[in-house]
Each structure stands twice: as C-alpha cells, then as structure tokens.
Design a protein around this motif. Structure first.
Motif, PDB file in Angstrom:
ATOM      1  N   GLU A 201       0.828  -1.209   0.000  1.00 25.91           N
ATOM      2  CA  GLU A 201       0.000   0.000   0.000  1.00 25.91           C
ATOM      3  C   GLU A 201       0.864   1.262   0.000  1.00 25.91           C
ATOM      4  OE1 GLU A 201      -3.940  -0.674   2.548  1.00 25.91           O
ATOM      5  OE2 GLU A 201      -2.138  -1.496   3.548  1.00 25.91           O
ATOM      6  N   VAL A 202       1.927   1.240   0.792  1.00 23.92           N
ATOM      7  CA  VAL A 202       2.821   2.399   0.845  1.00 23.92           C
ATOM      8  C   VAL A 202       3.478   2.596  -0.514  1.00 23.92           C
ATOM      9  CG1 VAL A 202       4.901   3.365   1.913  1.00 23.92           C
ATOM     10  CG2 VAL A 202       3.215   2.183   3.335  1.00 23.92           C
ATOM     11  N   ALA A 203       3.921   1.517  -1.121  1.00 24.80           N
ATOM     12  CA  ALA A 203       4.540   1.612  -2.446  1.00 24.80           C
ATOM     13  C   ALA A 203       3.553   2.186  -3.453  1.00 24.80           C
ATOM     14  CB  ALA A 203       5.034   0.235  -2.894  1.00 24.80           C
ATOM     15  N   GLN A 204       2.322   1.699  -3.424  1.00 18.44           N
ATOM     16  CA  GLN A 204       1.314   2.162  -4.382  1.00 18.44           C
ATOM     17  C   GLN A 204       0.977   3.634  -4.154  1.00 18.44           C
ATOM     18  OE1 GLN A 204      -2.375   2.682  -3.830  1.00 18.44           O
ATOM     19  NE2 GLN A 204      -2.428   3.284  -5.964  1.00 18.44           N
ATOM     20  N   ARG A 205       0.782   4.024  -2.919  1.00 11.58           N
ATOM     21  CA  ARG A 205       0.396   5.410  -2.612  1.00 11.58           C
ATOM     22  C   ARG A 205       1.537   6.404  -2.818  1.00 11.58           C
ATOM     23  NH1 ARG A 205      -3.410   5.678   2.719  1.00 11.58           N
ATOM     24  NH2 ARG A 205      -4.992   4.194   2.063  1.00 11.58           N
ATOM     25  N   SER A 206       2.751   5.973  -2.533  1.00 14.45           N
ATOM     26  CA  SER A 206       3.893   6.891  -2.633  1.00 14.45           C
ATOM     27  C   SER A 206       4.500   6.911  -4.032  1.00 14.45           C
ATOM     28  CB  SER A 206       4.979   6.497  -1.629  1.00 14.45           C
ATOM     29  OG  SER A 206       5.572   5.253  -1.994  1.00 14.45           O
TER      30      SER A 206
ATOM     31  N   THR B 172      12.865   0.405  -2.794  1.00 10.38           N
ATOM     32  CA  THR B 172      13.304   1.706  -2.281  1.00 10.38           C
ATOM     33  C   THR B 172      12.892   1.855  -0.822  1.00 10.38           C
ATOM     34  OG1 THR B 172      13.216   2.727  -4.462  1.00 10.38           O
ATOM     35  CG2 THR B 172      13.086   4.217  -2.572  1.00 10.38           C
ATOM     36  N   LEU B 173      11.700   1.405  -0.490  1.00  8.31           N
ATOM     37  CA  LEU B 173      11.257   1.471   0.903  1.00  8.31           C
ATOM     38  C   LEU B 173      12.165   0.635   1.797  1.00  8.31           C
ATOM     39  CD1 LEU B 173       7.413   1.211   0.291  1.00  8.31           C
ATOM     40  CD2 LEU B 173       8.753   3.283   0.771  1.00  8.31           C
ATOM     41  N   ARG B 174      12.546  -0.541   1.336  1.00  7.48           N
ATOM     42  CA  ARG B 174      13.455  -1.384   2.123  1.00  7.48           C
ATOM     43  C   ARG B 174      14.828  -0.721   2.236  1.00  7.48           C
ATOM     44  NH1 ARG B 174      10.392  -5.320  -0.655  1.00  7.48           N
ATOM     45  NH2 ARG B 174      11.917  -5.452  -2.332  1.00  7.48           N
ATOM     46  N   PHE B 175      15.281  -0.096   1.162  1.00  8.89           N
ATOM     47  CA  PHE B 175      16.564   0.623   1.193  1.00  8.89           C
ATOM     48  C   PHE B 175      16.494   1.780   2.191  1.00  8.89           C
ATOM     49  CE2 PHE B 175      19.392   3.979  -0.458  1.00  8.89           C
ATOM     50  CZ  PHE B 175      20.606   3.322  -0.323  1.00  8.89           C
ATOM     51  N   TYR B 176      15.403   2.547   2.162  1.00 10.23           N
ATOM     52  CA  TYR B 176      15.232   3.642   3.116  1.00 10.23           C
ATOM     53  C   TYR B 176      15.232   3.114   4.549  1.00 10.23           C
ATOM     54  CZ  TYR B 176      13.984   7.112  -0.498  1.00 10.23           C
ATOM     55  OH  TYR B 176      13.983   7.986  -1.553  1.00 10.23           O
ATOM     56  N   GLU B 177      14.662   1.941   4.735  1.00  6.75           N
ATOM     57  CA  GLU B 177      14.676   1.330   6.066  1.00  6.75           C
ATOM     58  C   GLU B 177      16.112   0.997   6.489  1.00  6.75           C
ATOM     59  OE1 GLU B 177      12.948  -2.654   8.252  1.00  6.75           O
ATOM     60  OE2 GLU B 177      11.870  -1.896   6.497  1.00  6.75           O
TER      61      GLU B 177
ATOM     62  N   ARG C 226       6.216  11.435   5.701  1.00  6.60           N
ATOM     63  CA  ARG C 226       7.674  11.324   5.862  1.00  6.60           C
ATOM     64  C   ARG C 226       8.329  11.070   4.505  1.00  6.60           C
ATOM     65  NH1 ARG C 226      10.814  10.146  10.640  1.00  6.60           N
ATOM     66  NH2 ARG C 226      12.889   9.455  10.055  1.00  6.60           N
ATOM     67  N   LEU C 227       7.732  10.198   3.701  1.00 13.04           N
ATOM     68  CA  LEU C 227       8.274   9.928   2.371  1.00 13.04           C
ATOM     69  C   LEU C 227       8.203  11.183   1.496  1.00 13.04           C
ATOM     70  CD1 LEU C 227       6.865   6.346   1.778  1.00 13.04           C
ATOM     71  CD2 LEU C 227       9.265   6.990   2.153  1.00 13.04           C
ATOM     72  N   SER C 228       7.186  11.989   1.681  1.00 14.58           N
ATOM     73  CA  SER C 228       7.098  13.255   0.949  1.00 14.58           C
ATOM     74  C   SER C 228       8.212  14.206   1.378  1.00 14.58           C
ATOM     75  CB  SER C 228       5.731  13.912   1.170  1.00 14.58           C
ATOM     76  OG  SER C 228       4.722  13.137   0.574  1.00 14.58           O
ATOM     77  N   LEU C 229       8.516  14.248   2.667  1.00 16.04           N
ATOM     78  CA  LEU C 229       9.635  15.067   3.153  1.00 16.04           C
ATOM     79  C   LEU C 229      10.959  14.576   2.577  1.00 16.04           C
ATOM     80  CD1 LEU C 229       8.633  15.534   6.892  1.00 16.04           C
ATOM     81  CD2 LEU C 229       8.922  17.361   5.201  1.00 16.04           C
ATOM     82  N   ILE C 230      11.133  13.269   2.515  1.00 19.85           N
ATOM     83  CA  ILE C 230      12.350  12.695   1.938  1.00 19.85           C
ATOM     84  C   ILE C 230      12.438  13.077   0.460  1.00 19.85           C
ATOM     85  CG2 ILE C 230      13.518  10.526   1.320  1.00 19.85           C
ATOM     86  CD1 ILE C 230      12.261   9.372   3.971  1.00 19.85           C
ATOM     87  N   ALA C 231      11.319  12.975  -0.249  1.00 19.80           N
ATOM     88  CA  ALA C 231      11.301  13.335  -1.675  1.00 19.80           C
ATOM     89  C   ALA C 231      11.641  14.810  -1.865  1.00 19.80           C
ATOM     90  CB  ALA C 231       9.932  13.019  -2.282  1.00 19.80           C
ATOM     91  N   LEU C 232      11.115  15.668  -1.011  1.00 20.83           N
ATOM     92  CA  LEU C 232      11.429  17.096  -1.089  1.00 20.83           C
ATOM     93  C   LEU C 232      12.922  17.328  -0.879  1.00 20.83           C
ATOM     94  CD1 LEU C 232      10.567  20.065  -1.296  1.00 20.83           C
ATOM     95  CD2 LEU C 232      10.097  19.989   1.170  1.00 20.83           C
ATOM     96  N   GLY C 233      13.486  16.653   0.102  1.00 18.71           N
ATOM     97  CA  GLY C 233      14.926  16.769   0.358  1.00 18.71           C
ATOM     98  C   GLY C 233      15.763  16.309  -0.821  1.00 18.71           C
ATOM     99  N   ARG C 234      15.365  15.196  -1.423  1.00 20.46           N
ATOM    100  CA  ARG C 234      16.091  14.681  -2.594  1.00 20.46           C
ATOM    101  C   ARG C 234      15.990  15.657  -3.757  1.00 20.46           C
ATOM    102  NH1 ARG C 234      19.831  12.137  -2.714  1.00 20.46           N
ATOM    103  NH2 ARG C 234      19.405  10.746  -4.411  1.00 20.46           N
ATOM    104  N   THR C 235      14.793  16.209  -3.971  1.00 23.09           N
ATOM    105  CA  THR C 235      14.591  17.165  -5.052  1.00 23.09           C
ATOM    106  C   THR C 235      15.468  18.402  -4.843  1.00 23.09           C
ATOM    107  OG1 THR C 235      12.343  16.390  -5.423  1.00 23.09           O
ATOM    108  CG2 THR C 235      12.866  18.590  -6.249  1.00 23.09           C
ATOM    109  N   ALA C 236      15.637  18.803  -3.591  1.00 22.73           N
ATOM    110  CA  ALA C 236      16.471  19.968  -3.273  1.00 22.73           C
ATOM    111  C   ALA C 236      17.958  19.657  -3.370  1.00 22.73           C
ATOM    112  CB  ALA C 236      16.129  20.484  -1.874  1.00 22.73           C
TER     113      ALA C 236
END
Length: 147
Positions: free
Chosen positions: A8-13, A19-24, A48-58
C-alpha cells in the motif's frame, strides 16, 4: 488509523518496495510491525516519504536527510543547512542559465561555423575550465554519488 502494508505504501507513494526497504536500511523509515511477511507502516509514513522526496529534489543526500529527523522521528531541520542548500541552488541556477543562454545563442548564431563564434568559444572554454577544476592533479574526475 489503519496501518499500511508495504504494498500500500509503495502504491500510494509511487516508490518501489525495494526503495522502501533501502530507506529502512538507511534509517530513514521504520516499520511498526508485520502482517505475515509484509512490513506494516504507520499512515504518517506517507508524509515522511514526501519530506524525503522534497529533500532529494532539493539536492540533499540520503545521509543528510536522515540527519534531519530527530530521535522521535519528527523533522528537526537546521535553518542554516537550508540556507546553504539554497545558496548552492542559486549557484547552479546561474551556471545553468549561462549554459542555456549560450546554447540558444549557438543555435541561432549566424557564424558559418560554431568555432568561429566568440560566444560559442567562450562557452567551450568555460566548460573546459569546469572539467579541469573537477579533476584532481593527474587523476580522474571526482563525482559525488548518493542515492
């Protein structure tokens, strides 16, 4: 709120489960449990994943982003770090703007050959200088790499 399984997290994000396992592994996210073999996450994981994405984009590395979360999991971002990244982005924007303008000039330049155009030659020289500066003496170009 209902826990979300990794699918569900993979589908929604929009992120693959790998990638989720790598982030873990990197300590960026943590499951709250398991349902069978599937990891379960708190619904707040999506923010939290959105914050991570924002950081990566920056342009922040994953290690830098990991350091932006306190032990309780809440964001704790140094304002100075944000200002430094904004300054870095300003420098990149100036370089990219100059490159864009040079390419546009070269595309419409009336010179019979690009190498006869002084503006294009300046662009070539500037690119050569940047390449030379990114190489250690007698070595290969250095390049930062982060996931």
């Amino acid at each position: 709120m209902k826990a979300l399984d990794i699918a569900e997290v993979a589908q929604r994000s929009g992120l693959p489960a790998s990638t989720l396992r790598f982030y873990e592994e990197k300590g960026l996210i943590a499951p709250i449990g398991r349902r069978g073999l599937r990891r379960l996450y708190h619904p707040g994981i999506l923010e939290r994943l959105s914050l991570i994405a924002l950081g990566r984009t920056a342009g922040f590395s994953l290690d830098e982003i990991a350091g932006m979360f306190a032990a309780d999991g809440l964001p704790q971002i140094r304002r100075g770090q944000l200002a430094e990244k904004a300054d870095e982005l300003d420098r990149s924007i100036r370089r990219m703007t100059a490159l864009r303008d040079g390419l546009r000039h070269a595309a419409r330049c009336p010179a019979p050959n690009h190498m006869e155009c002084p503006t294009f030659r300046r662009l070539v020289r500037a690119a050569g200088l940047r390449t030379a500066r990114s190489r250690p003496a007698g070595g290969k170009a250095t390049r930062r790499r982060s996931r």
